[in-house]
Scaffold this motif. Structure first.
Motif, PDB file in Angstrom:
ATOM      1  N   SER A 143       0.823  -1.200   0.000  1.00 24.85           N
ATOM      2  CA  SER A 143       0.000   0.000   0.000  1.00 24.85           C
ATOM      3  C   SER A 143       0.864   1.261   0.000  1.00 24.85           C
ATOM      4  CB  SER A 143      -0.915  -0.001   1.227  1.00 24.85           C
ATOM      5  OG  SER A 143      -1.693   1.176   1.271  1.00 24.85           O
ATOM      6  N   GLY A 144       0.641   2.116  -0.991  1.00 27.76           N
ATOM      7  CA  GLY A 144       1.335   3.390  -1.056  1.00 27.76           C
ATOM      8  C   GLY A 144       2.783   3.318  -1.469  1.00 27.76           C
ATOM      9  N   ARG A 145       3.258   2.143  -1.852  1.00 29.62           N
ATOM     10  CA  ARG A 145       4.664   1.990  -2.232  1.00 29.62           C
ATOM     11  C   ARG A 145       4.751   1.148  -3.502  1.00 29.62           C
ATOM     12  NH1 ARG A 145       8.286  -0.106   2.443  1.00 29.62           N
ATOM     13  NH2 ARG A 145       9.862   1.093   1.299  1.00 29.62           N
ATOM     14  N   PRO A 146       5.834   1.288  -4.265  1.00 32.05           N
ATOM     15  CA  PRO A 146       5.967   0.516  -5.506  1.00 32.05           C
ATOM     16  C   PRO A 146       5.959  -0.987  -5.236  1.00 32.05           C
ATOM     17  CG  PRO A 146       7.603   2.269  -5.405  1.00 32.05           C
ATOM     18  CD  PRO A 146       6.978   2.192  -4.047  1.00 32.05           C
ATOM     19  N   VAL A 203      13.494   3.447  -4.315  1.00 33.50           N
ATOM     20  CA  VAL A 203      12.804   3.041  -3.098  1.00 33.50           C
ATOM     21  C   VAL A 203      12.876   4.175  -2.079  1.00 33.50           C
ATOM     22  CG1 VAL A 203      12.739   1.396  -1.200  1.00 33.50           C
ATOM     23  CG2 VAL A 203      13.336   0.629  -3.504  1.00 33.50           C
ATOM     24  N   VAL A 204      11.721   4.592  -1.576  1.00 32.19           N
ATOM     25  CA  VAL A 204      11.655   5.632  -0.552  1.00 32.19           C
ATOM     26  C   VAL A 204      11.583   4.958   0.808  1.00 32.19           C
ATOM     27  CG1 VAL A 204      10.343   7.590   0.333  1.00 32.19           C
ATOM     28  CG2 VAL A 204      10.457   7.170  -2.136  1.00 32.19           C
ATOM     29  N   PRO A 205      12.450   5.333   1.746  1.00 36.52           N
ATOM     30  CA  PRO A 205      12.375   4.734   3.088  1.00 36.52           C
ATOM     31  C   PRO A 205      10.974   4.853   3.657  1.00 36.52           C
ATOM     32  CG  PRO A 205      14.362   6.051   2.870  1.00 36.52           C
ATOM     33  CD  PRO A 205      13.550   6.301   1.635  1.00 36.52           C
ATOM     34  N   LEU A 206      10.563   3.852   4.402  1.00 37.93           N
ATOM     35  CA  LEU A 206       9.198   3.783   4.911  1.00 37.93           C
ATOM     36  C   LEU A 206       8.821   5.019   5.715  1.00 37.93           C
ATOM     37  CD1 LEU A 206       6.641   2.117   5.118  1.00 37.93           C
ATOM     38  CD2 LEU A 206       7.590   0.993   7.143  1.00 37.93           C
ATOM     39  N   GLN A 207       9.729   5.534   6.550  1.00 37.56           N
ATOM     40  CA  GLN A 207       9.414   6.701   7.369  1.00 37.56           C
ATOM     41  C   GLN A 207       9.121   7.918   6.508  1.00 37.56           C
ATOM     42  OE1 GLN A 207      12.723   7.123  10.046  1.00 37.56           O
ATOM     43  NE2 GLN A 207      11.872   5.682  11.538  1.00 37.56           N
ATOM     44  N   GLU A 208       9.902   8.091   5.419  1.00 39.26           N
ATOM     45  CA  GLU A 208       9.667   9.219   4.517  1.00 39.26           C
ATOM     46  C   GLU A 208       8.352   9.052   3.779  1.00 39.26           C
ATOM     47  OE1 GLU A 208      12.829  10.143   1.903  1.00 39.26           O
ATOM     48  OE2 GLU A 208      14.391   9.816   3.410  1.00 39.26           O
ATOM     49  N   ALA A 209       8.037   7.805   3.395  1.00 39.84           N
ATOM     50  CA  ALA A 209       6.799   7.556   2.662  1.00 39.84           C
ATOM     51  C   ALA A 209       5.579   7.860   3.519  1.00 39.84           C
ATOM     52  CB  ALA A 209       6.755   6.102   2.189  1.00 39.84           C
ATOM     53  N   GLU A 210       5.692   7.652   4.834  1.00 40.52           N
ATOM     54  CA  GLU A 210       4.557   7.866   5.723  1.00 40.52           C
ATOM     55  C   GLU A 210       4.407   9.319   6.140  1.00 40.52           C
ATOM     56  OE1 GLU A 210       5.408   5.230   8.894  1.00 40.52           O
ATOM     57  OE2 GLU A 210       4.527   3.462   7.896  1.00 40.52           O
ATOM     58  N   SER A 211       5.499  10.099   6.032  1.00 43.50           N
ATOM     59  CA  SER A 211       5.451  11.495   6.484  1.00 43.50           C
ATOM     60  C   SER A 211       4.807  12.408   5.447  1.00 43.50           C
ATOM     61  CB  SER A 211       6.869  11.976   6.779  1.00 43.50           C
ATOM     62  OG  SER A 211       7.667  11.924   5.623  1.00 43.50           O
ATOM     63  N   GLU A 244       5.553   0.070 -12.191  1.00 48.35           N
ATOM     64  CA  GLU A 244       6.960   0.417 -11.987  1.00 48.35           C
ATOM     65  C   GLU A 244       7.426  -0.322 -10.744  1.00 48.35           C
ATOM     66  OE1 GLU A 244       7.920   4.789 -13.523  1.00 48.35           O
ATOM     67  OE2 GLU A 244       6.269   4.789 -12.064  1.00 48.35           O
ATOM     68  N   TRP A 245       8.424  -1.156 -10.916  1.00 49.61           N
ATOM     69  CA  TRP A 245       8.878  -2.009  -9.825  1.00 49.61           C
ATOM     70  C   TRP A 245       9.785  -1.243  -8.864  1.00 49.61           C
ATOM     71  CZ3 TRP A 245       5.587  -5.516 -10.697  1.00 49.61           C
ATOM     72  CH2 TRP A 245       5.336  -5.996 -11.986  1.00 49.61           C
ATOM     73  N   ALA A 246       9.730  -1.616  -7.603  1.00 48.32           N
ATOM     74  CA  ALA A 246      10.668  -1.055  -6.633  1.00 48.32           C
ATOM     75  C   ALA A 246      12.085  -1.376  -7.093  1.00 48.32           C
ATOM     76  CB  ALA A 246      10.408  -1.645  -5.251  1.00 48.32           C
ATOM     77  N   ALA A 247      12.956  -0.387  -7.033  1.00 48.39           N
ATOM     78  CA  ALA A 247      14.308  -0.552  -7.576  1.00 48.39           C
ATOM     79  C   ALA A 247      15.086  -1.667  -6.893  1.00 48.39           C
ATOM     80  CB  ALA A 247      15.073   0.764  -7.469  1.00 48.39           C
ATOM     81  N   ASP A 248      14.724  -2.005  -5.659  1.00 45.72           N
ATOM     82  CA  ASP A 248      15.433  -3.076  -4.957  1.00 45.72           C
ATOM     83  C   ASP A 248      14.750  -4.436  -5.125  1.00 45.72           C
ATOM     84  OD1 ASP A 248      13.188  -2.551  -3.465  1.00 45.72           O
ATOM     85  OD2 ASP A 248      14.225  -2.416  -1.527  1.00 45.72           O
TER      86      ASP A 248
END
Length: 306
Positions: A65-68, A298-306, A276-280
């Motif tokens: 959810s909310g991430r690649p 890939v955006v770190p989870l904390q940044e994605a939630e902020s 678009e796949w997550a780069a990792d």
């Protein structure tokens, strides 16, 4: 290879399988690895969900959810076979097909491999045109590609020796002059040039109201047979400016797909937009990957939630 499931296949592996095959082409074993290569590339580079592709590539999508999404290599998820498409004149089994739920087939690739009898190539044009017309009558929005490989058989004595040894037969009984693709100077024979020029007139369909007998993309490649280069693509034909160069094939398919099913249909974009796949993603690090995967950082989870 009948009944086998789709395997992870690189372009080099697909071309080598085509060059080294010595059985009967009716089995399609000489071209099946090319089907697998196309199917895998449509996932990794094209961003299509492997669940939507036949034959099903050996990948699994992990949605977040909310991430690649993360793409994993998973042999257990692989499938085989061809998809049957309802044509305007008859049903047709197509080698590689992307199907969207609620929409139908949206992208398809027909693969052909010709090992000899090159003087008869133009006789294939009726079949090639008929397949394209048949499918576009029922599905005018279908993005249809045609990918064809020919063996770049050079000198008669060189070719006969190589194929004869591989097949374990007497060389003179294996091939004839009609199986030669290149002249002594390295230029394609007249039959192959005519075939190339005919295919060039069948490509370039841009809109759904355009000629149904044209393909959206055609890729034409000649596979080296000479020692030391066997299994690679001939670099000087088609020429660099040819619309049939394989390097242009997949990019054209993606462009036509996006124009029809995303840009021109914004209400469907949430369903039709390519992933678009997550780069990792582990699958993007698979051994032998010879093109760039479709990915986002890939955006770190904390940044994605902020």
């Amino acid at each position: 290879m009948a009944g086998e499931v789709c395997r992870w296949t690189t372009q080099a592996q697909a071309l080598s399988a085509f060059a080294d095959f010595t059985g009967k082409t009716q089995s399609a074993s000489h071209i099946k690895p090319l089907h697998w290569y196309v199917a895998c590339r449509l996932v990794l580079e094209g961003g299509f969900d492997p669940d939507d592709i036949t034959p099903r590539p050996p990948f699994r999508v992990e949605r977040r959810s909310g991430r690649p999404p993360v793409l994993h290599y998973d042999e257990a998820r692989a499938g085989g076979g061809e998809r049957t498409i309802l044509g305007g004149l008859k049903t047709k089994n197509v080698d590689v097909v992307v199907t969207r739920d609620g929409i139908g087939p949206v992208l398809a690739v027909s693969c052909k491999g010709v090992t000899g009898a090159f003087r008869n190539l133009t006789n294939r044009m009726e079949e090639t045109i008929g397949e394209c017309t048949n499918l576009h009558i029922t599905y005018p929005a279908l993005v249809l590609g045609y990918l064809v490989l020919l063996r770049a058989n050079r000198q008669a004595e060189e070719l006969l020796e190589g194929v004869g040894e591989a097949a374990g037969t007497e060389p003179e009984k294996v091939l004839a002059a009609n199986d030669l693709a290149l002249t002594a100077g390295g230029d394609p024979v007249a039959g192959i040039m005519r075939f190339h020029n005919a295919l060039r007139e069948l490509v370039g369909r841009r809109g759904i109201r355009n000629d149904v007998s044209r393909y959206e993309a055609i890729g034409f490649g000649m596979v080296e047979m000479k020692p030391g280069a066997r299994g690679g693509l001939l670099d000087h034909y088609p020429e660099d400016d040819s619309v049939l160069r394989i390097e242009r094939f997949f990019g054209t398919l993606y462009l036509r797909y996006d124009e029809r099913f995303v840009t021109s249909a914004p209400d469907l974009a949430s369903k039709t937009r390519r992933l678009e796949w997550a780069a990792d993603s582990p699958a993007l690090k698979i051994a032998g990957l010879d093109y760039e995967g479709r990915s986002v950082p890939v955006v770190p989870l904390q940044e994605a939630e902020s």
